[in-house]
Design an enzyme around this catalytic site. Sequence first.
Site, PDB file in Angstrom:
ATOM      1  CB  THR A 130     -46.250  10.006  -7.879  1.00 32.28           C
ATOM      2  OG1 THR A 130     -46.101   8.738  -7.222  1.00 32.28           O
ATOM      3  CG2 THR A 130     -45.104  10.192  -8.868  1.00 32.28           C
ATOM      4  CE1 TYR A 131     -49.715  17.567 -10.803  1.00 32.85           C
ATOM      5  CE2 TYR A 131     -50.789  17.821  -8.663  1.00 32.85           C
ATOM      6  CZ  TYR A 131     -50.450  18.327  -9.896  1.00 32.85           C
ATOM      7  OH  TYR A 131     -50.835  19.606 -10.240  1.00 32.85           O
TER       8      TYR A 131
END
Length: 221
Positions: A130-131
């Site tokens: 997600t980062y």
Amino acid sequence: MRVVVAGGHGKIALILERLLTRRGDTVAGLIRNPGHAGDLEAAGAEAIVLDLENSSVEAVAGHLQGADAVVFAAGAGPGSGAARKETVDRDAAILLADAAQAAGVPRYLMVSSMGADADAADGDDPVFTTYLRAKGAADDDVRGRPGLQATIVRPGMLTDDAGTGLVTIAESTGRGSIPRADVAAVLVAVLDTPETGGQTFELIGGDTPVDEAVAALSRGR
């Protein structure tokens, strides 16, 4: 030069603030925690308490008036969940770009990440995936804005080692590490080199002096 740094209490940000103020630039740092103001002031920077996750474009733009450049050095940080990767690493970076354009700030420097990609494949660590997607989406948004000269800097693994002043800069460097002090030095050189606007590059430790490596970016345009 007046520079506003989002994430002004981060490790890279504090080094950057010291470098800029020591040479006579005016620097302000956006921070969420008022308890961090003293550290910015010790670095020579003005502390502006502002939560980018809960601010409007107009409120942020008000603090950017008269700035020559903004630097996004904020991040949700280790231990934060996927939701904050999106609200900080993506949404806050985009908000800063909106505010910069509203305030007429011409330059935007993004401290991104090697591997940032809005379409990053699923990995073993869903939060890290997600980062990478959040950083990639922010990079894409900022880079694509007409009238905003954005430079996307994607360092490798960050360390707290002493800076060497020697780096490798390329579209793709391969994996490697780099001291945060050298990342900050590259940011200063990029600020001094408007021709780097519109460029995205990876950054690791290497054998080329910082100024020479950044100058090569402008020659390669």
